[in-house]
Write a protein that holds these residues in place. Structure first.
Motif, mmCIF file in Angstrom:
data_model
loop_
_atom_site.group_PDB
_atom_site.id
_atom_site.type_symbol
_atom_site.label_atom_id
_atom_site.label_comp_id
_atom_site.label_asym_id
_atom_site.label_seq_id
_atom_site.Cartn_x
_atom_site.Cartn_y
_atom_site.Cartn_z
ATOM 1 N N GLY A 38 0.803 -1.224 0.000
ATOM 2 C CA GLY A 38 0.000 0.000 0.000
ATOM 3 C C GLY A 38 0.828 1.262 0.000
ATOM 4 N N ILE A 39 2.114 1.147 0.383
ATOM 5 C CA ILE A 39 3.000 2.305 0.358
ATOM 6 C C ILE A 39 4.223 1.942 -0.484
ATOM 7 N N ASN A 99 -2.163 1.934 10.736
ATOM 8 C CA ASN A 99 -2.281 3.335 10.328
ATOM 9 C C ASN A 99 -0.931 4.032 10.482
ATOM 10 N N GLU A 141 1.517 7.905 4.175
ATOM 11 C CA GLU A 141 0.245 7.873 4.911
ATOM 12 C C GLU A 141 -0.560 6.643 4.516
ATOM 13 N N ARG A 142 -1.066 5.970 5.529
ATOM 14 C CA ARG A 142 -2.036 4.890 5.331
ATOM 15 C C ARG A 142 -3.067 5.038 6.429
ATOM 16 N N ASP A 143 -4.335 4.981 6.095
ATOM 17 C CA ASP A 143 -5.382 5.304 7.061
ATOM 18 C C ASP A 143 -6.545 4.329 6.935
ATOM 19 N N LYS A 173 -7.354 1.706 9.000
ATOM 20 C CA LYS A 173 -7.214 0.350 9.514
ATOM 21 C C LYS A 173 -7.929 0.217 10.863
#
Length: 364
Positions: free
Chosen positions: A22-23, A120, A132-134, A136
């Motif tokens: 995801g990143i 996250n 940024e990952r958001d 979860k």
């Protein structure tokens, strides 16, 4: 560092977080325990690459995301970055099991990097770095609820202290008033003191202090608790008519029934127009009697009456009072219920806080 997991488990979780797809272009290089005295260095140091650039995170590790815990961690991170600054590629970072959305937003606004081990991530340096990952979900719900000051019986201690701002109360006094075991009160008081919510005098008596942070953390806890509700349609012209009719039912104020959410606020601190009626009903007998007396019709859609089965079975009615002939939950319970209600609930909760709850601050 405050955590039920050991250091190796934390490092393993961090590595897993960095490996999660995801990143793109993000690569973990190394996670080390800081050298030096525990309170003179970061809990952990994370070295990673983002594209062709190398970065270093100075991590403060905490076991929860309460307001008090996070604010203390931010102060600590600011100290670390001043003392251990190694250049523009070094960032302070908070590591916790899970950060609620409201807390994630607060940290972003303050440009504080974070990694929660539920997945996250926010690591940002304007113009140079943005990861940024958001979204979860909390992977640590059960472990976070152990030793929780917001459980049903322990919340009675909070409710008692909230009702007496500025006053010290002893363990036996609280236990007798709330009809709970003194041993349980002692444990609750210890946890509350460790969290920074209360202060104790030389006699060991407790007084509420950082109540705003407490309310915020309590509301976040309640956000993850589900309450079953029964939905009905009442052929009434307005919320005011519903409340007036309820007030005319003999003996209802003495039963396990109390208005909450916008219906309760309508009688305590009106601010938002909302025509639905929400009420806690402690048992099926009361609910069924009201359904029959008011000629309510069960519906899946278009409901305007909602009878809630409380999560706080033993304490939800503590401090409830009769207003205009109908019982309403305490101001604290009303705030918690409104804060988590999606339809203008937060707006009404803030009005309740400003006009009813906050004025007691001068006494604290």
């Amino acid at each position: 560092m405050e955590w039920t997991m050991n250091r190796q488990q934390i490092i393993s979780r961090l590595k897993q977080t960095f490996k999660t797809p995801g990143i793109p272009d993000l690569h973990l290089e190394q996670v080390n325990r800081s050298k030096g005295q525990p309170r003179k260095s970061a809990d952990l140091v994370v070295n990673f690459k983002y594209g062709d650039k190398e970065f270093r995170l100075l991590c403060e590790v905490k076991g929860d995301a309460r307001s008090i815990t996070v604010e203390n961690a931010i102060s600590r991170l600011q100290e670390l970055i001043k003392k251990d600054a190694g250049g523009e590629n070094e960032k302070p970072c908070l590591v916790v099991p899970f950060l609620p959305e409201t807390m994630r937003n607060r940290l972003r606004k303050r440009q504080i990097s974070f990694i929660d081990l539920s997945g996250n991530v926010y690591i940002s340096e304007p113009g140079r770095l943005h990861i940024e990952r958001d979204g979860k979900p909390n992977a640590f719900v059960e472990t976070q609820l152990s030793n929780n000051v917001f459980s049903d019986k322990r919340s009675l201690v909070l409710r008692y202290l909230f009702a007496r701002p500025g006053e010290f109360a002893g363990v036996r006094e609280i236990a007798e008033a709330c009809q709970i075991n003194p041993g349980g009160v002692t444990v609750a008081v210890k946890l509350l003191e460790e969290a920074g919510y209360i202060a104790r005098d030389h006699r060991g008596r407790s007084k509420l202090v950082r109540w705003r942070e407490l309310l915020e953390d309590w509301a976040a806890y309640c956000r993850v608790k589900k309450q079953n509700e029964s939905r009905f349609y009442w052929n009434a012209r307005s919320l005011g008519e519903m409340i007036s009719t309820l007030a005319s039912i003999a003996g209802l104020p003495g039963r396990s029934f109390a208005l909450t959410r916008h219906a309760g606020a309508h009688l305590v601190a009106p601010y938002v127009n909302y025509e639905g009626l929400h009420a806690y009903v402690g048992d099926d007998e009361v609910r069924d009697e009201l359904v029959e007396a008011l000629k309510l019709r069960p519906v899946d859609k278009g409901a305007n009456v909602f009878f809630l089965q409380p999560y706080y079975k033993g304490s939800v009615f503590y401090g409830a009072r009769v207003v205009e002939g109908v019982k309403v939950v305490s101001d604290i319970q009303l705030y918690l219920d409104l804060k988590n209600f999606p339809v203008r609930g937060e707006e009404q909760a803030e009005n309740l806080l400003r006009t009813v709850i906050a004025p007691f601050e001068e006494s604290v």
